[in-house]
Design an enzyme around this catalytic site. Sequence first.
Site, PDB file in Angstrom:
ATOM      1  N   GLN A 156      -9.630  -5.146  26.030  1.00 53.97           N
ATOM      2  CA  GLN A 156     -10.999  -4.622  26.017  1.00 53.97           C
ATOM      3  C   GLN A 156     -11.776  -5.085  27.245  1.00 53.97           C
ATOM      4  O   GLN A 156     -11.605  -6.212  27.703  1.00 53.97           O
ATOM      5  CB  GLN A 156     -11.719  -5.068  24.749  1.00 53.97           C
ATOM      6  CG  GLN A 156     -12.830  -4.117  24.369  1.00 53.97           C
ATOM      7  CD  GLN A 156     -13.164  -4.186  22.889  1.00 53.97           C
ATOM      8  OE1 GLN A 156     -12.348  -4.561  22.079  1.00 53.97           O
ATOM      9  NE2 GLN A 156     -14.377  -3.824  22.538  1.00 53.97           N
ATOM     10  N   SER A 159      -4.837  -9.180  24.133  1.00 51.68           N
ATOM     11  CA  SER A 159      -5.556  -8.840  22.909  1.00 51.68           C
ATOM     12  C   SER A 159      -5.091  -7.483  22.374  1.00 51.68           C
ATOM     13  O   SER A 159      -3.930  -7.342  22.007  1.00 51.68           O
ATOM     14  CB  SER A 159      -7.067  -8.896  23.149  1.00 51.68           C
ATOM     15  OG  SER A 159      -7.767  -8.814  21.922  1.00 51.68           O
ATOM     16  N   LEU A 160      -5.947  -6.448  22.363  1.00 49.05           N
ATOM     17  CA  LEU A 160      -5.499  -5.145  21.855  1.00 49.05           C
ATOM     18  C   LEU A 160      -4.318  -4.629  22.665  1.00 49.05           C
ATOM     19  O   LEU A 160      -3.513  -3.817  22.170  1.00 49.05           O
ATOM     20  CB  LEU A 160      -6.639  -4.125  21.882  1.00 49.05           C
ATOM     21  CG  LEU A 160      -6.936  -3.440  23.218  1.00 49.05           C
ATOM     22  CD1 LEU A 160      -6.141  -2.147  23.377  1.00 49.05           C
ATOM     23  CD2 LEU A 160      -8.392  -3.143  23.365  1.00 49.05           C
ATOM     24  N   ARG A 218      -8.628  -1.825  13.456  1.00 47.52           N
ATOM     25  CA  ARG A 218      -8.857  -3.172  13.997  1.00 47.52           C
ATOM     26  C   ARG A 218     -10.250  -3.261  14.606  1.00 47.52           C
ATOM     27  O   ARG A 218     -10.984  -4.234  14.391  1.00 47.52           O
ATOM     28  CB  ARG A 218      -7.785  -3.473  15.051  1.00 47.52           C
ATOM     29  CG  ARG A 218      -7.821  -4.873  15.670  1.00 47.52           C
ATOM     30  CD  ARG A 218      -6.636  -4.988  16.636  1.00 47.52           C
ATOM     31  NE  ARG A 218      -6.543  -6.297  17.265  1.00 47.52           N
ATOM     32  CZ  ARG A 218      -7.108  -6.630  18.417  1.00 47.52           C
ATOM     33  NH1 ARG A 218      -7.853  -5.740  19.064  1.00 47.52           N
ATOM     34  NH2 ARG A 218      -6.935  -7.837  18.934  1.00 47.52           N
ATOM     35  N   HIS A 268     -11.767 -13.195  18.408  1.00 51.06           N
ATOM     36  CA  HIS A 268     -10.819 -14.308  18.566  1.00 51.06           C
ATOM     37  C   HIS A 268     -11.431 -15.673  18.239  1.00 51.06           C
ATOM     38  O   HIS A 268     -11.268 -16.639  18.982  1.00 51.06           O
ATOM     39  CB  HIS A 268     -10.207 -14.308  19.974  1.00 51.06           C
ATOM     40  CG  HIS A 268      -9.440 -13.059  20.261  1.00 51.06           C
ATOM     41  ND1 HIS A 268      -8.280 -12.729  19.612  1.00 51.06           N
ATOM     42  CD2 HIS A 268      -9.687 -12.025  21.108  1.00 51.06           C
ATOM     43  CE1 HIS A 268      -7.847 -11.561  20.051  1.00 51.06           C
ATOM     44  NE2 HIS A 268      -8.694 -11.108  20.951  1.00 51.06           N
ATOM     45  N   GLN A 291      -3.637 -13.190  15.451  1.00 47.32           N
ATOM     46  CA  GLN A 291      -4.271 -12.880  16.733  1.00 47.32           C
ATOM     47  C   GLN A 291      -5.764 -12.566  16.579  1.00 47.32           C
ATOM     48  O   GLN A 291      -6.554 -12.797  17.486  1.00 47.32           O
ATOM     49  CB  GLN A 291      -3.532 -11.694  17.368  1.00 47.32           C
ATOM     50  CG  GLN A 291      -3.896 -11.415  18.805  1.00 47.32           C
ATOM     51  CD  GLN A 291      -3.952  -9.929  19.096  1.00 47.32           C
ATOM     52  OE1 GLN A 291      -4.600  -9.177  18.383  1.00 47.32           O
ATOM     53  NE2 GLN A 291      -3.287  -9.522  20.141  1.00 47.32           N
TER      54      GLN A 291
END
Length: 312
Positions: free
Chosen positions: A9, A94-95, A119, A203, A252
């Site tokens: 992101q 991340s994603l 998500r 996170h 995660q």
Amino acid sequence: MTAFIFPGQGSQKVGMGVELADASAHAREVFEEVDEALNQKLSALMKDGPESELTLTSNAQPAIMANSIATLRVLEKEFGVSLADKADCVAGHSLGEYSALCAAGAFGLAETAKLLRLRGIAMQDAVPIGVGAMAALLGADIEKAGVLAEAAAEGQVCEVANDNDPTQVVISGHAEAIDRAIEMARDHGIKRGIKLPVSAPFHCSLMQPAAQRMKLALADTSPNGFTVPLYANVTAARVSDPAEEQALLVDQITGRVRWRESVLAMREAGVERFVELGGKVLGPMVGRIDKQAGTVSLVTMEDLENFAKENG
């Protein structure tokens, strides 16, 4: 050895993927399939904006993935350079870990889009807007950032969210704690803290409700086997077992993105070159982590053509 890596992101922007879609039917197919899976003209939002809507977590996550996979699809179908032949491993920020799994065959494209939509919504819903925040600490290493986060917490949540590279660490938690950390940054030998334009504190432990929702979603849509191993964000270690990765994707959501350590682990395993698909964010980070590492970022048709010429 080569790693294919996928951005996270923050790499979204209006106009992303337009050149690829104009030039290649294979790219258009990716965007159409994602539109259909989400029952939304996400490709139109990527093309024309508005930026405020594209930046929403629930849109940005599937959009970034779609752009990465379209880039890969064009590389494979138009230029004959396949991930299975050229990549020894994959990783994503991340994603981007979902994009990496999709690229390696663990999830189908439509499945990945739906998981990332969920998500994004789950992460957005986990904390009311304004309650949480994130900040990038510039000129901070992981030790300094950890000490600062602990000092700023004062009974609230303030945690290291992303260990990106030796000069940038991101913290996440309650908005007041993040504000305190920004004020205290200089006292801790950190150049400065900059609040990030995000709508939720990703996170960190405040994301626990989102982790629960993803646990249920991933139980219904579990990963298949993948063609090449993946380096996971939360462990910075190689994974090839789908069941293990399923659990790591849940961890995660609340866990730290250990990107710096992941790159070092890949380097130690013999990776000499990092190929970023659909962004120009991770390549520079890799360069700051290890100046000897080779990096290339593939975004445009010209990038893909040049890469194919050298690696055909």
